[in-house]
Design an enzyme around this catalytic site. Structure first.
Site: not given
Ligand code: NVA
Ligand code: CP
Length: 310
Positions: A104, A131, A134, A220, A288
């Protein structure tokens, strides 16, 4: 042969994704029956987090353990990345020690550079741009509740972020429509890689119009990780891009609501929707785990013949 990576949803063909969904069901069914299934015994997953996480961390670590392997968690601050070690060197080193890596991070080119120097498969656990894990879980969840997503309409309300971009890719792969509504100034770039030539994507200035007739409404956070400095400005710009009961009423009567979580009740989604009867966000979060177990199995073991694992 170079390893297979999962850096964007479109790295996998429709056939591979359908296979993953079949494996997800197989793995989930056995998990629910408390049957042990450990094809990844003696295998190791390294997880590199340059941003916070709850679901991704727990689902990958629990999933790897359930498959018989182990997961090593590396937060950026605890690694030599924080002292300037190049990402290419991290890739060269840890890919000699583990069987698969999940990262990540921030810009997509960071994970691409890692993958280019990795001896083992690399999974995108979220970048600024995408992502894909997801959306694997989201589409699997849609299929569980409503059957095939082909020919359906998904409404995206809010920021044109990593999750939105991945929906745009998914629409091309699975042949469904995505109606996107963002505030002015936050639109999907029309000549960006996922919008250009994408006949499944349509842009709407009015979020309620985007939801009209949709089979799934999703949103989101207004501010994604890494963009916190824009928080105040975004709160004002996104005020009308909140999914509430009135907006849901424009969608199909049996439309589902999804959110990748974490959610901010009262901002991008009203509590009445997130906690309401059309919301499947907890199934979505649970899936997930199951979808990523199928992904790990595929990347490490290749295709599994069901008959070999009755
Ligand atoms: N769009 C959000 C998703 C978090 C899981 C982010 O990148 O923070
Ligand atoms: N949806 C998601 O990826 O959640 P986290 O940021 O908690 O991993």
């Amino acid at each position: 042969m170079p390893p297979k990576h999962f850096l964007q949803l479109k790295d996998f063909s429709r056939d591979e994704l359908d296979y993953l969904f079949a494996r997800t069901r197989w793995i989930k069914d056995r998990f629910k029956r408390y049957e042990i299934y450990q094809p990844l015994r003696d295998r190791t997953l390294a997880m590199v987090f340059e941003k916070a996480s709850t679901r991704t961390r727990v689902s990958f670590e629990a999933g790897m353990n359930q498959l018989g392997g182990i997961a090593i968690n590396l937060n950026r601050g605890d690694t030599q990345l924080s002292r300037g070690e190049p990402i290419e060197d991290l890739a060269r080193v840890i890919s000699r020690m583990v069987d698969v890596v999940m990262i990540r991070t921030f810009e997509q080119p960071i994970i691409e550079r890692f993958a280019a120097h990795s001896r083992v498969p690399v999974i995108n656990g979220l970048t600024n741009e995408y992502h894909p894990c997801q959306i694997l879980a989201d589409i699997y969840t849609f299929i569980e509740h409503r059957g095939s997503i082909q020919g359906k309409t998904v409404a995206w309300v809010g920021d044109s972020n990593n999750v939105c971009n991945t929906w745009l890719q998914a629409a091309m792969v699975f042949d469904f429509a995505v109606h996107v509504s963002t505030p002015p100034g936050y639109e999907v770039a029309p000549d960006g890689p996922d919008a250009r030539g994408n006949r499944h994507y349509e842009s709407f200035s009015d979020p309620a119009e985007a939801c009209a007739g949709a089979h799934l409404v999703t949103t989101d956070v207004w501010t994604s990780m890494g963009f916190e400095a824009e928080n105040d400005q975004r709160r004002q710009a996104f005020a009308q891009w909140k999914v509430d009961a009135a907006m849901m009423s424009r969608a199909q009567p049996d439309a589902l609501f999804m959110h990748c979580l974490p959610a901010h009740r009262g901002e991008e989604v009203a509590a009445e929707v997130l906690d309401g009867p059309q919301s499947v966000v907890w199934d979505e979060a649970e899936n997930r785990l199951h979808a990523q177990k199928a992904l790990l199995e595929y990347l490490v073991c290749g295709r599994i013949d069901d008959a070999a694992h009755p």
